[in-house]
Structures are given as C-alpha cells and as structure tokens.
Design an enzyme around this catalytic site. Structure first.
Site, PDB file in Angstrom:
ATOM      1  N   MET A 167       8.755   4.807   5.283  1.00  0.00           N
ATOM      2  CA  MET A 167       8.876   3.403   4.885  1.00  0.00           C
ATOM      3  C   MET A 167      10.116   3.174   4.031  1.00  0.00           C
ATOM      4  O   MET A 167      10.757   2.128   4.125  1.00  0.00           O
ATOM      5  CB  MET A 167       7.616   2.941   4.145  1.00  0.00           C
ATOM      6  N   GLU A 168      10.469   4.161   3.231  1.00  0.00           N
ATOM      7  CA  GLU A 168      11.677   4.039   2.410  1.00  0.00           C
ATOM      8  C   GLU A 168      12.925   4.002   3.287  1.00  0.00           C
ATOM      9  O   GLU A 168      13.841   3.195   3.042  1.00  0.00           O
ATOM     10  CB  GLU A 168      11.739   5.190   1.403  1.00  0.00           C
ATOM     11  N   ASP A 190      23.851 -11.593   4.664  1.00  0.00           N
ATOM     12  CA  ASP A 190      24.071 -12.483   3.522  1.00  0.00           C
ATOM     13  C   ASP A 190      25.550 -12.610   3.183  1.00  0.00           C
ATOM     14  O   ASP A 190      26.046 -13.703   2.923  1.00  0.00           O
ATOM     15  CB  ASP A 190      23.295 -11.972   2.307  1.00  0.00           C
ATOM     16  N   LEU A 244       0.797  -1.221   0.000  1.00  0.00           N
ATOM     17  CA  LEU A 244       0.000   0.000   0.000  1.00  0.00           C
ATOM     18  C   LEU A 244       0.837   1.283   0.000  1.00  0.00           C
ATOM     19  O   LEU A 244       0.297   2.377   0.159  1.00  0.00           O
ATOM     20  CB  LEU A 244      -0.977  -0.007   1.171  1.00  0.00           C
ATOM     21  N   CYS A 245       2.155   1.160  -0.188  1.00  0.00           N
ATOM     22  CA  CYS A 245       3.022   2.340  -0.263  1.00  0.00           C
ATOM     23  C   CYS A 245       2.920   2.984  -1.634  1.00  0.00           C
ATOM     24  O   CYS A 245       2.833   2.299  -2.649  1.00  0.00           O
ATOM     25  CB  CYS A 245       4.481   1.942  -0.025  1.00  0.00           C
ATOM     26  N   HIS A 246       2.975   4.302  -1.642  1.00  0.00           N
ATOM     27  CA  HIS A 246       3.007   5.049  -2.889  1.00  0.00           C
ATOM     28  C   HIS A 246       4.412   4.997  -3.482  1.00  0.00           C
ATOM     29  O   HIS A 246       5.402   5.013  -2.742  1.00  0.00           O
ATOM     30  CB  HIS A 246       2.640   6.521  -2.643  1.00  0.00           C
TER      31      HIS A 246
END
EC number: 4.6.1.17
Length: 170
Positions: A117-118, A132, A79-81
């Site tokens: 969020m980014e 990793d 739901l992120c733009h």
C-alpha cells in the site's frame, strides 16, 4: 491470522471492518514496487523533460511528494498499519513516444506486514503532484495503469506481475 468465513482479513465474522492483528507474525524483510503513468500533451512533456515548467522542478517535487505519501499511508488508508520504512524511492521514466511519465515507487521495511500500500500510495501521490504542477498547461492529463509490480517477504512470499497483467505467486 484471523479470517472470516470469506477469507477476508479486514472484516470480522459480523462483517465489521477491523485492522488485521499481525502480532503473531514474524518480522521479515519486505519490499514492494509499484508503478503508474501520466499521459500529458506535448507542451507539458517538453516542460517536464527540459525542466522549464513555471512551477519549478516538476519531477523533483513529485519525487518528494511520493515519498511523503508513502510514509503517511496509514493516515490515508484507514486499516493500514503504521510502518517504519527503511527505504522509499520514487523514480521517473520519460516515454516520449507515448507522451507519458512513468512513476516507479520502491519501498522497503523489516516488519510483520507488507509495504504494497505504501508503494501504491507513493506512485499515486507522485502522479497527482505532476498533475497539480502542470494542470495550467493541460487539464486533460490521464493517470493510468497504477499497479503492484513486485512484492517480496512474509508468509505469502514473492509476487511478480507478469506481462499479461496478472500476478504470479497468488
């Protein structure tokens, strides 16, 4: 802004998930800063700090991965733009006393929605990349304490995490 009865903007009145309509919001300068840690064993910490890991420049690769992750946040979180980022930086602080690496991601844009969020995605991807690249030396690494440190811009204004772990301005 459309909000349901509970004040949650990502759900409609029937409880269905939806993308928030930001069409009526004003464009403003937005910034977000997030950080997190990965705790490693002594061998990994030494390899990272001396640049001797077998897979190469761990922090250099993790930096690029974090930036790429931040740029692709809307592809990962439903739901992120999608945003045009004007800046994305991933920096690292080595904490020898804790045998940990701190990743700090700073993201900027000028737009109708924030970049929290980014920044959080950038930190996560950077730390996962360290894991990793070093897992052959230490499978017990721990990623922790990922959080938003600061966000500015938009209607809600400034948020800064206080030393007690809670934010101010909310």
């Amino acid at each position: 802004m459309n909000e349901n009865m509970n004040g949650l903007t990502h759900f409609d009145e029937q409880g269905n998930a939806r993308m928030v309509d930001v069409g009526e919001k004003s464009e403003t300068d937005r910034i977000a800063v997030a950080h997190g840690f990965i705790t490693v064993n002594h061998e990994v910490f030494e390899a990272i700090s001396l640049g001797t890991a077998k897979k190469g420049d761990v922090l250099g690769v993790a930096r690029v991965a974090g930036i790429m992750g931040a740029k692709r946040t809307s592809e990962l979180i439903p739901l992120c733009h999608g945003l045009m980022l004007t800046k994305c930086a991933v920096d690292f602080v080595l904490h020898e006393e804790r045998l940990s690496v701190e990743a700090v991601c700073t993201v900027k844009t000028q737009g109708k929605t924030g970049v929290e969020m980014e920044a959080l995605t950038g930190v996560n991807i950077a730390l996962l990349t360290i894991y990793d690249m070093c897992k052959a030396m230490d499978r017990g690494m721990v990623i922790s304490d990922i959080c938003l440190l600061k966000k500015a811009g938009g209607k809600s204004g400034l948020y800064e995490k206080d030393s007690g772990g809670r934010g101010s301005g909310l």
